[in-house]
Design a protein around this motif. Structure first.
Motif, PDB file in Angstrom:
ATOM      1  N   GLN A   1       1.004  -0.786   0.231  1.00 45.74           N
ATOM      2  CA  GLN A   1      -0.402   0.073  -0.227  1.00 45.74           C
ATOM      3  C   GLN A   1       0.759   1.575   0.144  1.00 45.74           C
ATOM      4  OE1 GLN A   1      -3.226  -0.027  -0.205  1.00 45.74           O
ATOM      5  NE2 GLN A   1      -3.798  -2.057   0.362  1.00 45.74           N
ATOM      6  N   PHE A   2       0.550   2.211  -0.461  1.00 46.58           N
ATOM      7  CA  PHE A   2       1.178   4.026  -1.101  1.00 46.58           C
ATOM      8  C   PHE A   2       0.757   4.478  -0.311  1.00 46.58           C
ATOM      9  CE2 PHE A   2       2.391   0.422  -3.698  1.00 46.58           C
ATOM     10  CZ  PHE A   2       4.087   0.251  -3.558  1.00 46.58           C
ATOM     11  N   ILE A   3       1.288   5.530   0.332  1.00 46.68           N
ATOM     12  CA  ILE A   3       0.323   6.894   0.937  1.00 46.68           C
ATOM     13  C   ILE A   3       1.487   7.857   0.414  1.00 46.68           C
ATOM     14  CG2 ILE A   3       0.102   8.553   2.610  1.00 46.68           C
ATOM     15  CD1 ILE A   3      -2.001   6.098   2.582  1.00 46.68           C
TER      16      ILE A   3
ATOM     17  N   MET B   1       5.083   6.865   1.853  1.00 44.76           N
ATOM     18  CA  MET B   1       4.628   6.268   2.549  1.00 44.76           C
ATOM     19  C   MET B   1       4.681   4.274   2.377  1.00 44.76           C
ATOM     20  SD  MET B   1       3.555   5.408   6.599  1.00 44.76           S
ATOM     21  CE  MET B   1       4.107   7.502   7.223  1.00 44.76           C
ATOM     22  N   VAL B   2       5.430   3.502   2.442  1.00 45.28           N
ATOM     23  CA  VAL B   2       5.485   2.555   1.651  1.00 45.28           C
ATOM     24  C   VAL B   2       4.834   1.233   2.682  1.00 45.28           C
ATOM     25  CG1 VAL B   2       5.782   0.085   0.403  1.00 45.28           C
ATOM     26  CG2 VAL B   2       6.949   2.251   0.035  1.00 45.28           C
TER      27      VAL B   2
ATOM     28  N   VAL C   1       1.433  17.869   6.266  1.00 43.95           N
ATOM     29  CA  VAL C   1       2.023  16.117   6.827  1.00 43.95           C
ATOM     30  C   VAL C   1       3.725  15.954   6.315  1.00 43.95           C
ATOM     31  CG1 VAL C   1       0.870  14.371   5.426  1.00 43.95           C
ATOM     32  CG2 VAL C   1      -0.614  15.464   5.917  1.00 43.95           C
ATOM     33  N   LEU C   2       4.278  16.474   5.447  1.00 44.27           N
ATOM     34  CA  LEU C   2       5.359  16.180   5.501  1.00 44.27           C
ATOM     35  C   LEU C   2       6.527  17.267   6.658  1.00 44.27           C
ATOM     36  CD1 LEU C   2       6.223  17.313   1.309  1.00 44.27           C
ATOM     37  CD2 LEU C   2       6.714  15.288   2.274  1.00 44.27           C
ATOM     38  N   GLU C   3       5.660  18.217   6.775  1.00 47.29           N
ATOM     39  CA  GLU C   3       6.516  18.317   8.049  1.00 47.29           C
ATOM     40  C   GLU C   3       6.319  16.818   9.593  1.00 47.29           C
ATOM     41  OE1 GLU C   3       5.615  22.154   8.524  1.00 47.29           O
ATOM     42  OE2 GLU C   3       6.478  22.621   6.744  1.00 47.29           O
ATOM     43  N   LYS C   4       5.052  16.725   9.712  1.00 48.04           N
ATOM     44  CA  LYS C   4       5.048  15.776  10.572  1.00 48.04           C
ATOM     45  C   LYS C   4       5.758  14.263  10.132  1.00 48.04           C
ATOM     46  CE  LYS C   4       0.428  17.627  11.434  1.00 48.04           C
ATOM     47  NZ  LYS C   4      -0.528  17.419  11.924  1.00 48.04           N
ATOM     48  N   THR C   5       5.324  13.983   8.926  1.00 48.91           N
ATOM     49  CA  THR C   5       6.321  13.044   8.241  1.00 48.91           C
ATOM     50  C   THR C   5       7.774  12.867   9.178  1.00 48.91           C
ATOM     51  OG1 THR C   5       5.392  12.709   6.411  1.00 48.91           O
ATOM     52  CG2 THR C   5       7.002  11.584   6.424  1.00 48.91           C
ATOM     53  N   ALA C   6       8.646  13.947   9.113  1.00 46.52           N
ATOM     54  CA  ALA C   6       9.992  14.719   9.116  1.00 46.52           C
ATOM     55  C   ALA C   6       9.931  14.023  10.917  1.00 46.52           C
ATOM     56  CB  ALA C   6      10.472  15.744   8.864  1.00 46.52           C
TER      57      ALA C   6
ATOM     58  N   PRO D   1       3.267   0.332   8.345  1.00 48.62           N
ATOM     59  CA  PRO D   1       4.638   1.182   7.471  1.00 48.62           C
ATOM     60  C   PRO D   1       5.644   0.550   7.547  1.00 48.62           C
ATOM     61  CG  PRO D   1       3.028   2.493   9.019  1.00 48.62           C
ATOM     62  CD  PRO D   1       2.912   1.141   9.436  1.00 48.62           C
ATOM     63  N   LEU D   2       6.485   0.020   6.583  1.00 46.90           N
ATOM     64  CA  LEU D   2       8.038  -0.361   6.753  1.00 46.90           C
ATOM     65  C   LEU D   2       8.640   1.249   6.439  1.00 46.90           C
ATOM     66  CD1 LEU D   2      10.002  -2.503   5.500  1.00 46.90           C
ATOM     67  CD2 LEU D   2       9.409  -1.923   3.817  1.00 46.90           C
TER      68      LEU D   2
END
Length: 169
Positions: A46-48, A77-78, A55-60, A140-141
């Motif tokens: 699955q891909f996000i 996100m894979v 959201v990129l700032e939270k991903t960081a 999430p991998l």
């Protein structure tokens, strides 16, 4: 670029320009990822696609190794979906093959990318799952941070004959 050239010249890029990645290119990358082999052809990925700056700032913040996501135009996100597994435990191998395809496709499209692992760190997995509101069966991998490169890393020859044996150890 042919596949051997892509393999030999791909590098992990961690600095990006602010230029957006086109929807057409994102689809090309995802098609390449989904062309990967998988156990029993289960395709458990699955891909996000993350392109929203907030959201990129939270991903960081998911890991100390993903900080560059805050300054990138795109991350993917894979995730592995355990509900579609035919052979339990292979989701990680299958998704890793998809990531390698995605990285090579990004390089061939003139983009830079870096593979940032989440799994098996449970705190990172849980935080990533919460960030994207993923169900419990989806793990999430990794986060692949992408964009137009703002650094030029030269290829490296990493072949090491001492790591190769023939027929037995």
């Amino acid at each position: 670029m042919n596949v051997l050239e892509a393999i030999a010249t791909r590098r992990s890029i961690r600095k990006f320009t602010s230029e957006a990645v086109s929807e057409e290119t994102i689809e090309t990358l995802l098609k390449a990822a989904m062309a990967a082999p998988s156990a029993g052809n289960e395709q458990p990925w699955q891909f996000i696609v993350i392109d929203d700056k907030a959201v990129l700032e939270k991903t960081a913040k998911l890991s100390p190794y993903i900080s560059m996501a805050a300054k990138s135009p795109l991350s993917i996100m894979v995730m592995g979906d355990r509900e579609v597994e035919k052979y339990p435990g292979n989701w990680m191998l299958d998704c890793s093959a998809a990531i390698q395809n995605l990285l090579l496709a990004a390089h061939s499209e003139g983009l830079g990318a870096v593979w940032c692992g989440l799994w098996p760190e449970e705190d990172r997995v849980a935080a990533a799952r919460e960030l994207v509101n993923a169900p419990q069966n989806v793990i999430p991998l990794a986060v692949i941070v992408l964009g137009h490169p703002d650094q030029d890393l030269k290829p490296q020859d990493r072949f090491d004959a001492s790591r190769v044996r023939k027929n037995t150890w």
